[in-house]
Scaffold this active site. Structure first.
Site, PDB file in Angstrom:
ATOM      1  N   ARG A 112      30.472   4.615  -6.199  1.00  0.00           N
ATOM      2  CA  ARG A 112      31.808   4.540  -6.441  1.00  0.00           C
ATOM      3  C   ARG A 112      32.208   4.763  -7.810  1.00  0.00           C
ATOM      4  O   ARG A 112      31.702   4.121  -8.487  1.00  0.00           O
ATOM      5  CB  ARG A 112      32.524   3.449  -5.799  1.00  0.00           C
TER       6      ARG A 112
ATOM      7  N   GLU B 112      33.865   3.470 -14.826  1.00  0.00           N
ATOM      8  CA  GLU B 112      32.705   3.260 -14.581  1.00  0.00           C
ATOM      9  C   GLU B 112      32.320   4.062 -13.417  1.00  0.00           C
ATOM     10  O   GLU B 112      33.012   4.216 -12.560  1.00  0.00           O
ATOM     11  CB  GLU B 112      32.226   2.160 -14.710  1.00  0.00           C
TER      12      GLU B 112
ATOM     13  N   ASN C 258      29.845   3.038 -10.177  1.00  0.00           N
ATOM     14  CA  ASN C 258      28.859   1.795  -9.765  1.00  0.00           C
ATOM     15  C   ASN C 258      27.849   2.408  -8.601  1.00  0.00           C
ATOM     16  O   ASN C 258      28.261   2.924  -7.671  1.00  0.00           O
ATOM     17  CB  ASN C 258      29.839   0.844  -8.821  1.00  0.00           C
TER      18      ASN C 258
ATOM     19  N   SER D  24      31.521  -2.034  -3.350  1.00  0.00           N
ATOM     20  CA  SER D  24      32.272  -2.570  -2.359  1.00  0.00           C
ATOM     21  C   SER D  24      33.721  -2.088  -1.826  1.00  0.00           C
ATOM     22  O   SER D  24      34.259  -1.351  -2.671  1.00  0.00           O
ATOM     23  CB  SER D  24      32.182  -4.276  -2.332  1.00  0.00           C
TER      24      SER D  24
ATOM     25  N   LYS E  24      26.180   0.742 -18.204  1.00  0.00           N
ATOM     26  CA  LYS E  24      27.002   1.244 -19.104  1.00  0.00           C
ATOM     27  C   LYS E  24      26.560   1.891 -20.320  1.00  0.00           C
ATOM     28  O   LYS E  24      27.065   3.023 -21.043  1.00  0.00           O
ATOM     29  CB  LYS E  24      27.982   0.026 -19.509  1.00  0.00           C
TER      30      LYS E  24
ATOM     31  N   LYS F 256      31.823  -3.507 -23.666  1.00  0.00           N
ATOM     32  CA  LYS F 256      31.122  -3.755 -22.563  1.00  0.00           C
ATOM     33  C   LYS F 256      29.704  -3.979 -22.793  1.00  0.00           C
ATOM     34  O   LYS F 256      28.886  -3.217 -23.301  1.00  0.00           O
ATOM     35  CB  LYS F 256      31.400  -2.551 -21.578  1.00  0.00           C
TER      36      LYS F 256
ATOM     37  N   GLU G  83      27.911  -6.122 -14.309  1.00  0.00           N
ATOM     38  CA  GLU G  83      28.805  -5.600 -13.181  1.00  0.00           C
ATOM     39  C   GLU G  83      29.399  -6.837 -12.738  1.00  0.00           C
ATOM     40  O   GLU G  83      29.350  -8.119 -12.955  1.00  0.00           O
ATOM     41  CB  GLU G  83      28.021  -5.078 -12.227  1.00  0.00           C
ATOM     42  N   GLY G  84      30.525  -6.361 -12.108  1.00  0.00           N
ATOM     43  CA  GLY G  84      31.343  -7.579 -11.129  1.00  0.00           C
ATOM     44  C   GLY G  84      32.584  -8.009 -11.691  1.00  0.00           C
ATOM     45  O   GLY G  84      33.111  -8.924 -11.125  1.00  0.00           O
TER      46      GLY G  84
ATOM     47  N   ARG H  89      42.756  -0.216  -6.144  1.00  0.00           N
ATOM     48  CA  ARG H  89      42.878  -1.579  -6.554  1.00  0.00           C
ATOM     49  C   ARG H  89      44.130  -1.787  -7.530  1.00  0.00           C
ATOM     50  O   ARG H  89      44.078  -0.715  -8.375  1.00  0.00           O
ATOM     51  CB  ARG H  89      41.645  -1.922  -7.173  1.00  0.00           C
TER      52      ARG H  89
HETATM   53  P1  ADP Z   1      32.672  -4.119 -14.185  1.00  0.00           P
HETATM   54  O1  ADP Z   1      31.194  -3.503 -13.893  1.00  0.00           O
HETATM   55  O2  ADP Z   1      32.485  -5.410 -14.518  1.00  0.00           O
HETATM   56  O3  ADP Z   1      33.426  -3.855 -12.930  1.00  0.00           O
HETATM   57  P2  ADP Z   1      34.383  -2.116 -15.416  1.00  0.00           P
HETATM   58  O4  ADP Z   1      33.707  -1.061 -16.337  1.00  0.00           O
HETATM   59  O5  ADP Z   1      34.746  -1.600 -14.176  1.00  0.00           O
HETATM   60  O6  ADP Z   1      33.013  -3.381 -15.269  1.00  0.00           O
HETATM   61  O7  ADP Z   1      35.461  -2.832 -16.170  1.00  0.00           O
HETATM   62  C1  ADP Z   1      35.916  -4.134 -15.520  1.00  0.00           C
HETATM   63  C2  ADP Z   1      37.629  -3.804 -15.499  1.00  0.00           C
HETATM   64  O8  ADP Z   1      37.932  -3.752 -16.682  1.00  0.00           O
HETATM   65  C3  ADP Z   1      37.987  -2.592 -14.732  1.00  0.00           C
HETATM   66  O9  ADP Z   1      38.217  -2.650 -13.459  1.00  0.00           O
HETATM   67  C4  ADP Z   1      39.293  -2.465 -15.578  1.00  0.00           C
HETATM   68  O10 ADP Z   1      40.163  -2.857 -15.030  1.00  0.00           O
HETATM   69  C5  ADP Z   1      38.956  -2.871 -16.880  1.00  0.00           C
HETATM   70  N1  ADP Z   1      38.467  -1.637 -17.926  1.00  0.00           N
HETATM   71  C6  ADP Z   1      37.417  -1.431 -17.983  1.00  0.00           C
HETATM   72  N2  ADP Z   1      37.125  -0.404 -19.120  1.00  0.00           N
HETATM   73  C7  ADP Z   1      38.433  -0.224 -19.337  1.00  0.00           C
HETATM   74  C8  ADP Z   1      39.091   0.989 -20.264  1.00  0.00           C
HETATM   75  N3  ADP Z   1      38.286   1.668 -20.882  1.00  0.00           N
HETATM   76  N4  ADP Z   1      40.321   1.071 -20.448  1.00  0.00           N
HETATM   77  C9  ADP Z   1      41.035   0.024 -19.803  1.00  0.00           C
HETATM   78  N5  ADP Z   1      40.778  -0.983 -18.715  1.00  0.00           N
HETATM   79  C10 ADP Z   1      39.227  -1.072 -18.657  1.00  0.00           C
HETATM   80 MG    MG Z   2      34.244  -2.068 -12.186  1.00  0.00          MG
END
Ligand code: ADP
Ligand code: MG
Length: 474
Positions: A125, A144, A146, A151, A305, A364, A368-369, A450
């Site tokens: 996803r 990102e 996944n 899910s 990442k 970051k 994940e999660g 979401r």
């Molecule tokens: P995870 O693997 O924990 O889901 P993500 O990269 O999806 O990691 O980051 C988690 C959440 O953080 C995202 O769902 C988003 O709401 C926020 N986020 C992540 N990267 C960014 C970004 N570059 N700018 C703004 N919000 C972000």
């Molecule tokens: Mg995410």
């Protein structure tokens, strides 16, 4: 873009009535989750959190996200087959990040032995936000991708009739008819079924590998049901079961309790807390087997990442997808700034840049999660502490994406009804199947929207921050 129901957002009696209808509709349609108190029993369940109203999504960006999904499928698959790229890209990370290092060791061990698996199934996803420029234009920017345990492909299909009902209760019949049908779990199951078929043992089962805490079981059941509908037997097991009762037979065929397993679908195994020593051994057994793993360990590593950050370097996409200039351009258009914190002059400069202006970035780790990223003042403090230590290489730095907020109501069990400023994240599900070197299936399988209140920087639905939504595409 203003939603065509702005006029009723502050009409408290109308909103209260709509919210009561919405919650009952959610229960009827199966927008369900087990409770925090009893995460492993279905005797008492809640509705999964969702928005009262759909959120506006610009059509051009929605279509762009769908149009690039097959390219991302090809890219992830190409990375998973590129030993040198993964080795080079993760070299600095695995020195400091034990979890990635352990996954990587299994990857190398399996390659050394030689793969028994010849059918490959990817379910991913790709998540985006709509970045709002100073001139008011919006752009699709990837958060990102996944590649393991992505899910909500099941529950997301069920918010559509709920939001249709809400809009009708609010007198918005025309708008209700415009909500797009969406059922990713069907597409996911189609991929699993194809992989099962190519595996070629009609009596073999599909094994869902599941976590200890199974609050989101209904989402998984949606995919399971699609498989049972195709007369494919599904079993649910934990790593512990694999450790105790899993074995490899002739040709490294995988057996669980005497049944041959054709496909292992991981809804588990993506975070360190999923593993103890026995679980790592179970993971190794699964990876060594002939069964189709969704994902195999190389594909899980392709979703780190660190890999995402390396993809943004000039020339990397071109070398991974040779002769596919258009795909490369479509993928690159979704990237925002991504920066390496590897040791050396480049990393020093990036660390200094982030410390000087932390609100522009997200820091970051390889996790994940949800709930792991660092922002603002916390980002600055952590980076100052580790700026001269190799520990910094376990993180990547990313430009912060800034979407335009919109008003909505987030419906959660036992929570007061109040209006919030919200931002949304759009995910597109991708499914592909490869047999040896040939792609057999490559498609986009549906979407997930979401939405969360702007005051939360991080976190998904499972983390209790975001809620399910339906796009209103205009
Ligand atoms: P995870 O693997 O924990 O889901 P993500 O990269 O999806 O990691 O980051 C988690 C959440 O953080 C995202 O769902 C988003 O709401 C926020 N986020 C992540 N990267 C960014 C970004 N570059 N700018 C703004 N919000 C972000
Ligand atoms: Mg995410």
């Amino acid at each position: 873009m203003a939603a065509p129901w702005e006029d009723v957002l502050r009409d408290t009696p109308a909103i209260r009535e709509a919210a009561a209808v919405a919650v009952d509709a959610a229960l009827l349609e199966g927008v369900l989750m087990r409770t925090e108190g009893e995460p492993n029993a279905s005797d008492v369940v809640n509705f999964a959190p969702f928005t009262l109203l759909p959120s506006v999504v610009p059509q051009a960006l929605f279509e762009q996200a769908y149009a690039v999904q097959q390219d991302f499928n090809l890219l992830v698959d190409a990375i998973s087959q590129n030993k040198e790229f993964l080795e080079r890209t993760l070299a600095s990370t695995i020195k400091v990040d034990d979890f990635t290092a352990r996954l990587f060791r299994i990857h190398m061990q399996v390659l050394e032995e030689g793969l028994a698996q010849s059918v490959f199934l990817g379910i991913n996803r790709s998540d985006y936000m709509f970045d709002c420029g100073v001139d008011g234009t919006t752009a699709l920017k990837q958060i990102e991708i996944n590649t393991i345990a992505a899910s909500f492909g099941g529950l997301t299909s069920r918010t559509v009739p709920v939001h249709q009902r809400v809009l009708k209760v609010l007198g918005k019949f025309k708008e209700a008819s415009k909500l797009l049908p969406n059922n990713p779990s069907k597409g996911l199951a189609l991929g699993i079924a194809k992989a099962w078929e190519l595996y070629g043992s009609p009596s073999a089962v599909v094994m869902f590998l599941v976590e200890k805490v199974q609050r989101n079981i209904f989402d998984q059941r949606c995919v399971e049901n699609e498989l049972w509908n195709r007369n494919i037997r599904v079993i649910r097991r934990r790593f512990r079961d694999v450790f105790e009762k899993g074995s490899l037979g002739e040709g490294r065929r995988l057996y669980m309790d005497g049944q041959e397993v054709a496909v292992v679908y991981y809804r588990e195994g993506y975070v360190p807390k999923n593993y103890d020593q026995q679980n790592w051994e179970a993971r190794l057994l699964l990876e060594r087997s002939r069964a189709v793993k969704c994902p195999d360990i190389a594909t899980q590593l392709a979703g780190t990442k660190k890999v995402q950050q390396e993809l943004s370097r000039p020339g990397t996409l071109e070398s991974l997808l040779p002769g596919r200039a258009e795909a490369v351009a479509r993928i690159r258009a979704t990237f925002t700034g991504l920066y390496s914190l590897d040791m050396g002059a480049e990393g020093d400069k990036i660390a200094a840049m982030a410390i000087a202006d932390p609100d522009r970035f997200v820091l970051k780790p390889q996790r994940e999660g949800g709930g792991n990223n660092l922002y603002g003042e916390e980002l600055r403090q952590v980076l100052e502490k580790i700026r001269d230590s190799p520990e910094r290489t376990s993180y990547i730095l990313m430009d912060k994406i800034k979407p335009q907020p919109a008003l909505n109501y987030l419906l959660r069990a036992h929570s007061p009804l109040q209006v919030s400023e919200c931002i949304s994240e759009l995910g597109i599900f991708g499914v592909y199947v490869r047999q040896d070197k040939g792609m057999v299936m490559n498609r986009a399988a549906g979407h997930l929207l979401r939405t969360k209140a702007v005051e939360h920087a991080d976190g998904g639905v499972a983390a209790g921050v975001a809620v399910l939504d339906t796009p209103y595409v205009v």
